[in-house]
Design a protein around this motif. Sequence first.
Motif, PDB file in Angstrom:
ATOM      1  N   HIS A 107      53.322  75.127   7.685  1.00  0.00           N
ATOM      2  CA  HIS A 107      52.928  74.496   8.805  1.00  0.00           C
ATOM      3  C   HIS A 107      51.846  73.281   9.376  1.00  0.00           C
ATOM      4  CE1 HIS A 107      54.684  78.208  10.314  1.00  0.00           C
ATOM      5  NE2 HIS A 107      53.622  78.819  10.924  1.00  0.00           N
ATOM      6  N   LEU A 108      50.950  73.051   7.579  1.00  0.00           N
ATOM      7  CA  LEU A 108      50.751  72.255   8.085  1.00  0.00           C
ATOM      8  C   LEU A 108      51.209  70.741   7.975  1.00  0.00           C
ATOM      9  CD1 LEU A 108      47.443  73.090   5.675  1.00  0.00           C
ATOM     10  CD2 LEU A 108      47.485  72.196   7.941  1.00  0.00           C
ATOM     11  N   MET A 109      52.443  70.829   7.339  1.00  0.00           N
ATOM     12  CA  MET A 109      53.505  69.623   7.587  1.00  0.00           C
ATOM     13  C   MET A 109      53.927  69.348   8.622  1.00  0.00           C
ATOM     14  SD  MET A 109      55.882  68.018   4.405  1.00  0.00           S
ATOM     15  CE  MET A 109      57.314  66.663   5.175  1.00  0.00           C
ATOM     16  N   TRP A 110      53.942  71.057   9.364  1.00  0.00           N
ATOM     17  CA  TRP A 110      54.587  70.731  10.397  1.00  0.00           C
ATOM     18  C   TRP A 110      53.730  69.976  11.552  1.00  0.00           C
ATOM     19  CZ3 TRP A 110      51.789  72.672  14.531  1.00  0.00           C
ATOM     20  CH2 TRP A 110      52.452  72.409  15.799  1.00  0.00           C
ATOM     21  N   TYR A 111      52.001  70.232  11.187  1.00  0.00           N
ATOM     22  CA  TYR A 111      51.502  69.240  11.843  1.00  0.00           C
ATOM     23  C   TYR A 111      51.343  67.843  11.769  1.00  0.00           C
ATOM     24  CZ  TYR A 111      46.457  68.730  13.426  1.00  0.00           C
ATOM     25  OH  TYR A 111      45.516  68.069  14.527  1.00  0.00           O
ATOM     26  N   ALA A 112      51.754  67.784  10.419  1.00  0.00           N
ATOM     27  CA  ALA A 112      50.882  66.648  10.075  1.00  0.00           C
ATOM     28  C   ALA A 112      52.562  65.358  10.831  1.00  0.00           C
ATOM     29  CB  ALA A 112      51.472  65.992   8.955  1.00  0.00           C
ATOM     30  N   ALA A 113      53.274  65.797  11.123  1.00  0.00           N
ATOM     31  CA  ALA A 113      54.863  65.017  11.098  1.00  0.00           C
ATOM     32  C   ALA A 113      54.728  65.450  12.612  1.00  0.00           C
ATOM     33  CB  ALA A 113      56.166  66.316  11.089  1.00  0.00           C
ATOM     34  N   PRO A 215      58.122  81.077  15.462  1.00  0.00           N
ATOM     35  CA  PRO A 215      57.022  80.442  16.029  1.00  0.00           C
ATOM     36  C   PRO A 215      57.812  79.931  17.721  1.00  0.00           C
ATOM     37  CG  PRO A 215      57.127  79.896  13.405  1.00  0.00           C
ATOM     38  CD  PRO A 215      58.009  80.472  14.237  1.00  0.00           C
ATOM     39  N   MET A 216      58.947  79.520  17.843  1.00  0.00           N
ATOM     40  CA  MET A 216      59.565  79.398  18.741  1.00  0.00           C
ATOM     41  C   MET A 216      59.577  80.313  19.939  1.00  0.00           C
ATOM     42  SD  MET A 216      62.927  76.650  18.187  1.00  0.00           S
ATOM     43  CE  MET A 216      62.782  76.325  19.944  1.00  0.00           C
ATOM     44  N   LEU A 217      60.276  81.929  19.398  1.00  0.00           N
ATOM     45  CA  LEU A 217      60.627  82.777  19.637  1.00  0.00           C
ATOM     46  C   LEU A 217      59.000  83.587  19.932  1.00  0.00           C
ATOM     47  CD1 LEU A 217      62.497  85.789  20.984  1.00  0.00           C
ATOM     48  CD2 LEU A 217      61.892  85.981  18.774  1.00  0.00           C
ATOM     49  N   ARG A 218      57.914  83.672  19.812  1.00  0.00           N
ATOM     50  CA  ARG A 218      56.948  84.147  19.899  1.00  0.00           C
ATOM     51  C   ARG A 218      55.792  83.186  20.949  1.00  0.00           C
ATOM     52  NH1 ARG A 218      57.179  85.605  14.638  1.00  0.00           N
ATOM     53  NH2 ARG A 218      56.365  83.808  12.948  1.00  0.00           N
ATOM     54  N   ALA A 219      56.490  82.365  20.647  1.00  0.00           N
ATOM     55  CA  ALA A 219      55.599  81.057  22.225  1.00  0.00           C
ATOM     56  C   ALA A 219      56.438  81.119  23.608  1.00  0.00           C
ATOM     57  CB  ALA A 219      55.936  79.422  21.785  1.00  0.00           C
ATOM     58  N   ALA A 317      65.627  90.715   5.038  1.00  0.00           N
ATOM     59  CA  ALA A 317      65.075  89.834   5.494  1.00  0.00           C
ATOM     60  C   ALA A 317      63.598  89.631   5.912  1.00  0.00           C
ATOM     61  CB  ALA A 317      65.146  91.019   6.656  1.00  0.00           C
ATOM     62  N   MET A 318      63.529  88.669   6.163  1.00  0.00           N
ATOM     63  CA  MET A 318      62.008  87.934   5.938  1.00  0.00           C
ATOM     64  C   MET A 318      61.245  87.356   7.003  1.00  0.00           C
ATOM     65  SD  MET A 318      60.796  85.152   3.064  1.00  0.00           S
ATOM     66  CE  MET A 318      60.647  86.167   1.553  1.00  0.00           C
ATOM     67  N   GLU A 319      60.573  87.042   7.006  1.00  0.00           N
ATOM     68  CA  GLU A 319      60.014  85.970   8.091  1.00  0.00           C
ATOM     69  C   GLU A 319      59.588  84.584   7.710  1.00  0.00           C
ATOM     70  OE1 GLU A 319      59.478  87.223  11.464  1.00  0.00           O
ATOM     71  OE2 GLU A 319      59.405  85.108  12.319  1.00  0.00           O
ATOM     72  N   GLU A 320      59.972  84.022   7.862  1.00  0.00           N
ATOM     73  CA  GLU A 320      60.095  82.630   6.795  1.00  0.00           C
ATOM     74  C   GLU A 320      58.982  81.817   7.630  1.00  0.00           C
ATOM     75  OE1 GLU A 320      62.425  79.659   7.009  1.00  0.00           O
ATOM     76  OE2 GLU A 320      61.699  78.956   5.163  1.00  0.00           O
ATOM     77  N   PRO A 321      58.806  80.591   6.833  1.00  0.00           N
ATOM     78  CA  PRO A 321      57.971  80.096   7.983  1.00  0.00           C
ATOM     79  C   PRO A 321      58.173  79.321   9.319  1.00  0.00           C
ATOM     80  CG  PRO A 321      56.921  79.036   6.006  1.00  0.00           C
ATOM     81  CD  PRO A 321      58.159  80.099   6.032  1.00  0.00           C
ATOM     82  N   HIS A 322      59.677  79.238   9.151  1.00  0.00           N
ATOM     83  CA  HIS A 322      60.271  79.344   9.935  1.00  0.00           C
ATOM     84  C   HIS A 322      60.872  79.994  11.168  1.00  0.00           C
ATOM     85  CE1 HIS A 322      60.598  76.070   7.219  1.00  0.00           C
ATOM     86  NE2 HIS A 322      60.646  75.139   8.501  1.00  0.00           N
ATOM     87  N   VAL A 372      60.188  72.520  17.245  1.00  0.00           N
ATOM     88  CA  VAL A 372      60.928  73.579  16.375  1.00  0.00           C
ATOM     89  C   VAL A 372      60.392  73.991  14.861  1.00  0.00           C
ATOM     90  CG1 VAL A 372      63.697  73.200  16.110  1.00  0.00           C
ATOM     91  CG2 VAL A 372      62.825  72.720  18.031  1.00  0.00           C
ATOM     92  N   ASP A 373      60.103  72.981  14.635  1.00  0.00           N
ATOM     93  CA  ASP A 373      60.088  71.899  13.070  1.00  0.00           C
ATOM     94  C   ASP A 373      61.195  73.058  12.607  1.00  0.00           C
ATOM     95  OD1 ASP A 373      58.591  72.332  10.188  1.00  0.00           O
ATOM     96  OD2 ASP A 373      57.793  74.353  11.023  1.00  0.00           O
TER      97      ASP A 373
END
Lengths: 381, 221
Positions: A107-113, A215-219, A317-322, A372-373
Amino acid sequence: MSEMWINMGPQHPMTHGLWNLRVKVDGELVIDAVPEMGYLHRGIEKICEYRRYNEVVTLMDRCCYVAGLAWEQLYLMASEQALGVEVPERAEYIRVMCQELQRLASHLMWYAAFVMDVGLMAPFGYGMRDRDIILDLFQSFTGARMTYEYMRVGGVRNDLPVGFTDRCRKVMGWLEQRVNDYEDLCDRSDIFLKRCIDVGVLKAKDCIRDGITGPMLRAAGVARDLRRDRPYSVYPELDFQVAVHDAADVYGRYRVRMEEMRQSLRIVRQCLDWLDHKPGRVIAEKVPRFVGTPSPPPGMESYIVRRGYPKGVGFSAMEEPHGEALAYVVNEGGEQPYRVKFRSPVMVNISAARDYLVGYRVSDIPAIMGSVDICVGESDR
Amino acid sequence: MAGTSKEGSAAASKPLPAPKVAIGPAKPGSQAPAPAASRALAPRTDKARVVEVALPSEAERDKMGKDLLDRMKEHFLGESLEVTERAGVLARVKFPSRSVVTLCTWLRDQGTFGHCAMVAAVDWRETREVLYTLWSDHLKSYLELTTTLPADDPHIESVSQVWPGASWHEREAWDLVGVLFDHHPDLRRLFLPEGYKFHPLLKTFELHEPEDLEVKARTGR
């Protein structure tokens, strides 16, 4: 007005990787969008069929290069089910701690970009620096900064070094302050708000129809998080909440990820407290011997016969960062998996690009695709 | 936006006054007016909500799942569905490939499976298997559907009309395993170039190990 197609990619600052977004524009307005993938397809699923179970872990790091440990665990949960291996509890806690540190790093990488995509330069440096500090933590117990090869069938390779938990706690306390600062930084920026609010809207109904997760769905207001909905590993024992926002736009996705970082910090702290007090094994005692030995040289496979190990199918099944990642491992009694299949959340999130791009301006595309990350290594495999 | 445009028009009508104070920190008494742009939008504070997810209890979920499977079996009496138990998923349902669309539509509308998580294909040499993994937000569990296709003519009706999100999964299955999905809106290759001869995840597609190539390079054969 004349319409035309524009190629955004495969080399474009917006893509964050190698893929091509073809957009049809009418002036500045986007009227159609077709994503094209495959520039980073390495055939990981095929190579898995030629590698032993532990050797596949190496490929998983390359599969998603911003969340390697998440994919290692995803694959291992499925193959442990297929091979019938039990994981010791301490290893599970270490894995979950890795998961959440990895989520923070991702998420930090996403934030930066992302924040640089919408026009703010300073947060790029902050995000990348903080990610580097988490990578330092990873380096102290896996020996690597991006390609870890840390997990094994039945547990993890080695225990945490002495003093790690204190060091990690210090970093977590520091990061908590930083995450609040970063949110403040964006709250006061008009550039940021103008480019995010009411841009790239995709409502909950459409998200579910298109198979969008994470996160897209949760948003969009749907509280689906597999860590809670279908708990795996030791998540049921941990105390955390699911972050949801109702805006369904770029702004909502940013808010959800920021809150998820706080929740991740909470989980890491709980794992550290547990790990401080409960020493023990970090790898299962009984693991089939063949999973650890190197693959036989080419042409020699048929001379090695394996007996007495059950066949099986593993599903995880896993909740991956994306988003929601699935793995499917078929064990047909060979020393290598017969078939390995992954569901990449990023691939599905990109596939709906037409639905969240049409109707916005060309200049909105970097902001929307940034939210979208994207990790192309994972979507193309 | 309104603030900016007004400022812009005002600035356009008369030239900017020269700065009265030379470069340096503002004096404590003199209040510099904030630029108009920063007043355009008030700071947003609607942070993400945090929610607790209420899970149905184990017994409740088992009961709901069993109910659903019974209703499904009753509805598809003539289709010879085989329901088996599997760890990690609600059940594994084997169905004849011709009834894929009716079964999936029923599961979406009557069975609360609104999310098609994955479509996977497996090459079993003589046959090819297509697997659908569905997720229900109501039951909080996955359901696995599976069907078998003959290897010499592997085609099945597309479920993209039921769940548009399945479209790229089907393209991937066609690209890598060579399963054809009839009436798919856009069945092109997903990863490999159009016109590529092979479907690489078929077992007939041989992988060359780097060691092989090394030996060849050394011996010159």
